[in-house]
Scaffold this active site. Structure first.
Site, PDB file in Angstrom:
ATOM      1  N   HIS A   1       0.816  -1.229   0.000  1.00 19.50           N
ATOM      2  CA  HIS A   1       0.000   0.000   0.000  1.00 19.50           C
ATOM      3  C   HIS A   1       0.848   1.278   0.000  1.00 19.50           C
ATOM      4  O   HIS A   1       0.309   2.366  -0.219  1.00 19.50           O
ATOM      5  CB  HIS A   1      -0.927   0.039   1.214  1.00 19.50           C
ATOM      6  CG  HIS A   1      -1.981  -1.019   1.233  1.00 19.50           C
ATOM      7  ND1 HIS A   1      -2.892  -1.181   0.201  1.00 19.50           N
ATOM      8  CD2 HIS A   1      -2.282  -1.977   2.149  1.00 19.50           C
ATOM      9  CE1 HIS A   1      -3.700  -2.196   0.498  1.00 19.50           C
ATOM     10  NE2 HIS A   1      -3.349  -2.700   1.655  1.00 19.50           N
TER      11      HIS A   1
ATOM     12  N   ASP B   1      -2.781 -10.653  -2.137  1.00 21.80           N
ATOM     13  CA  ASP B   1      -3.324 -10.116  -0.883  1.00 21.80           C
ATOM     14  C   ASP B   1      -4.790  -9.740  -1.102  1.00 21.80           C
ATOM     15  O   ASP B   1      -5.188  -9.388  -2.213  1.00 21.80           O
ATOM     16  CB  ASP B   1      -2.516  -8.884  -0.491  1.00 21.80           C
ATOM     17  CG  ASP B   1      -2.863  -8.349   0.885  1.00 21.80           C
ATOM     18  OD1 ASP B   1      -2.125  -8.657   1.835  1.00 21.80           O
ATOM     19  OD2 ASP B   1      -3.862  -7.612   1.004  1.00 21.80           O
TER      20      ASP B   1
ATOM     21  N   HIS C   1      -6.285  -7.221  -0.251  1.00 19.90           N
ATOM     22  CA  HIS C   1      -6.418  -5.790  -0.572  1.00 19.90           C
ATOM     23  C   HIS C   1      -5.662  -5.464  -1.858  1.00 19.90           C
ATOM     24  O   HIS C   1      -4.613  -6.067  -2.131  1.00 19.90           O
ATOM     25  CB  HIS C   1      -5.849  -4.943   0.565  1.00 19.90           C
ATOM     26  CG  HIS C   1      -6.464  -5.217   1.906  1.00 19.90           C
ATOM     27  ND1 HIS C   1      -5.889  -6.080   2.819  1.00 19.90           N
ATOM     28  CD2 HIS C   1      -7.610  -4.773   2.465  1.00 19.90           C
ATOM     29  CE1 HIS C   1      -6.655  -6.139   3.907  1.00 19.90           C
ATOM     30  NE2 HIS C   1      -7.710  -5.370   3.724  1.00 19.90           N
TER      31      HIS C   1
ATOM     32  N   ASP D   1      -4.485 -12.641   3.781  1.00 26.24           N
ATOM     33  CA  ASP D   1      -5.698 -12.133   4.428  1.00 26.24           C
ATOM     34  C   ASP D   1      -6.967 -12.421   3.622  1.00 26.24           C
ATOM     35  O   ASP D   1      -8.065 -12.049   4.046  1.00 26.24           O
ATOM     36  CB  ASP D   1      -5.584 -10.637   4.757  1.00 26.24           C
ATOM     37  CG  ASP D   1      -4.884  -9.834   3.686  1.00 26.24           C
ATOM     38  OD1 ASP D   1      -4.647 -10.374   2.587  1.00 26.24           O
ATOM     39  OD2 ASP D   1      -4.572  -8.654   3.934  1.00 26.24           O
TER      40      ASP D   1
END
Ligand SMILES: [Zn+2]
Length: 326
Positions: A121, A157, A159, A241
């Site tokens: 990120h 991931d 995200h 995740d």
């Protein structure tokens, strides 16, 4: 052959009750230790500052150093920094540099960096989503220094890796592909985001997706695009995740689903990239799921293959085809 890299400095990056915590890495390393893999983690030196500056604005890095040295705190509602966080962040990125170097020098086929804080990120000049320095992007720059041009980043991931996409979306020699829950944090990663050269492929997935659709997206959508791109090296943003036991998200992927994805990735590496992969831990917040899933991926990288660069026969792993999208 595989290099397992870690950053003991990660222990100093912690914040009370925060899900992105040192126990994530210790749980993974403990699971590896109690497995039959026979792998021991090795520390890596911090990433060279010049490589970090090829990803991040130097004034941003200086801001992080000031924030750390002045006692730390929260940089945004999610993302904390402590007096020891920059040691952790520089060594996390350093593990990617070390992994890339060992793979490109031919010492190992694969490197896996079990490091934190995570990175995908982190933007050019902004910390976000628990990330300070974009580890996989720094690793990519290390590969460039070694003369590798065409590099693919595969990000599973849960995200979207906004920082990684934004770092390379205008670079025709980087292919960035991501599956992620959508709509979800950070809000980027729509299917219409394709990069300036068609070099970005986002496959947004709905909550409750499960293994079949997830693996179908990788095999039927991302696989052909990766083949067309012809990467020389695969980098993997390995966040766990999306696991069905993860407390933060809801893609409902199983440990065996990750094992199958690792088999696909290993096969693509053999087909296109001399068998070379470098993996970075990103998210994943259920400690048992993190350990089990990482061990499953490492088992695929270490075993289940014949000598040399022969393609792995994954026919037995393709039962999910019936449920995959197109
Ligand atoms: Zn994540």
């Amino acid at each position: 052959m595989i290099a397992l890299l870690a950053n003991p400095e990660q222990i100093g990056h912690r914040s009370e009750s925060h899900p992105e915590r040192p126990e994530r890495v210790t749980a993974i390393l403990e699971a590896i230790k109690t497995s039959s893999l026979g792998l021991a983690p090795e520390p890596a030196p911090p990433a060279p500052e010049a490589l970090i500056h090829r990803v991040h604005d130097p004034s941003y890095v200086a801001m992080l150093d000031r924030a750390a040295s002045s006692g730390g705190g929260f940089l945004d509602p999610d993302t904390y920094i402590t007096p020891l966080s920059m040691l952790a962040a520089r060594s996390a990125a350093g593990a990617l540099v070390e992994g890339v170097n060992r793979v490109l020098e031919g010492k190992v086929k694969h490197a896996f960096a079990v490091v934190r804080p995570p990175g995908h990120h982190a933007e050019h000049a902004q910390a976000m989503g628990f990330c300070l320095i974009n580890n996989i992007a720094v690793g990519l720059m290390a590969a460039r220094e070694k003369g590798i041009r065409r590099i693919a980043v595969l990000d599973f991931d849960v995200h979207h890796g906004n920082g990684t996409q934004h770092s390379f979306e205008n670079d025709p020699e980087v292919f960035y592909a991501s599956t992620h829950q959508y709509p979800y944090y950070p809000g980027t990663g729509g299917a219409g985001e394709r990069g300036a050269h068609g070099n970005v492929l986002n496959v947004p997935l709905a909550s409750g997706t499960g293994d079949a659709l997830f693996l179908g997206a990788w095999e039927k959508k991302i696989g052909p695009a990766l083949t067309a791109f012809r990467p020389e090296l695969l980098l993997v943003s390995a966040g766990f995740d999306a696991h069905e036991d993860d407390p933060l998200a809801g893609l409902e992927i199983t440990t065996e689903g990750y094992r199958t994805l690792a088999t696909l990735i290993k096969g693509w590496a053999i087909d296109h990239a001399g068998g070379r992969t470098v993996w970075a831990l990103e998210g994943g917040y259920n400690l048992r799921a993190l350990g089990d899933s990482t061990v499953a991926c490492l088992e695929v990288l270490m075993h289940n293959t014949t000598e040399g660069d022969q393609r792995v026969d994954t026919a037995g792993d393709r039962r999910y085809n019936s449920g995959s999208p197109d």
